[in-house]
Design a protein around this motif. Sequence first.
Motif, PDB file in Angstrom:
ATOM      1  N   UNK A  52       0.804  -1.215   0.000  1.00 16.54           N
ATOM      2  CA  UNK A  52       0.000   0.000   0.000  1.00 16.54           C
ATOM      3  C   UNK A  52       0.837   1.265   0.000  1.00 16.54           C
ATOM      4  N   UNK A  53       2.157   1.103  -0.077  1.00 19.48           N
ATOM      5  CA  UNK A  53       3.068   2.249  -0.027  1.00 19.48           C
ATOM      6  C   UNK A  53       4.224   2.043  -0.991  1.00 19.48           C
ATOM      7  N   UNK A  54       4.809   3.153  -1.448  1.00 28.34           N
ATOM      8  CA  UNK A  54       6.098   3.081  -2.128  1.00 28.34           C
ATOM      9  C   UNK A  54       7.182   3.126  -1.066  1.00 28.34           C
ATOM     10  N   UNK A  55       8.211   2.319  -1.251  1.00 26.91           N
ATOM     11  CA  UNK A  55       9.261   2.231  -0.240  1.00 26.91           C
ATOM     12  C   UNK A  55      10.573   2.803  -0.757  1.00 26.91           C
ATOM     13  N   UNK A  56      11.425   3.199   0.182  1.00 33.19           N
ATOM     14  CA  UNK A  56      12.729   3.753  -0.167  1.00 33.19           C
ATOM     15  C   UNK A  56      13.715   2.634  -0.465  1.00 33.19           C
TER      16      UNK A  56
END
Length: 278
Positions: A52-56
């Motif tokens: 549900x998120x873009x990650x680094x």
Amino acid sequence: MAKNAVEQAIENIRLKSQCIDSSLVSAVTINFHPDRFTTENKPILQAIAEDGYLKSQFETGTSNGGLTAYTGGERWLWEQKVFDGAYDNALDSLRPKYGALNFRNYETGASPRFGSSYFQLKPHVSERTTFCYPDSYFEPEDFAVFNRVSPLIDKALASHTDLLDDYIEAHIHGKISIKDDIECLVLDPIFHTSPIERQALNLGIPVKWHKGYRLTVEEMSRYPDYRGYKYIELAKELAQNGSINAKILGLAVTKQGYDEQEVKKVWHYLARFGYQST
């Protein structure tokens, strides 16, 4: 009240910005290759949908650029220097994710160097985005927050740098929610009716298409000095009917065992000379 890591990082860049307030109308985009896999061998779009998120880079251990996002690595040291230590003791999930400012309104996203497709962020995310020019790899001295980015745009427009490298780098601080922070995903049409399209639709955001990348080896051979003749020879190995595209290069990495750093240089040729703009 003490600032959290994100607030402190943005404030530290604000202090380095030239004091010319202006409205930001260009979108921030994050280019990537949608047909790659995570370190757990999961399709990247599937992993993003599940998270549900873009990650680094610090969270994923993957990148389409350098691979130095670990404590004491070059990316860690650069962020420590630029953001004045704001992230030294912060969660990796808060660290910036890297994109670019699409001030030239490219149909392929602001920095196609990093991939055939891109996420376009919603305007409100710019308020927690900082910028530098040129790319952080080049140890830039010019930084800005979202409402002071005009001097960076002026410098980029006056530059004679190759267009593949001539983008304004963006650092999106904090978490990037697919549901709340992403405007759309834009894909290369080579992925129509493929598992990539199905995975993209599962994200629950609008999916759009640009005109696509395709480059003949014959045309590529006109630029032997761009990345080197060895990559033209590699393109000849990979080509189908004398041409390369984003899907062919992805399969070379994920199915055929070619070195990703080598294929990346072939992608640079395709990204620079192969966009089907007409």
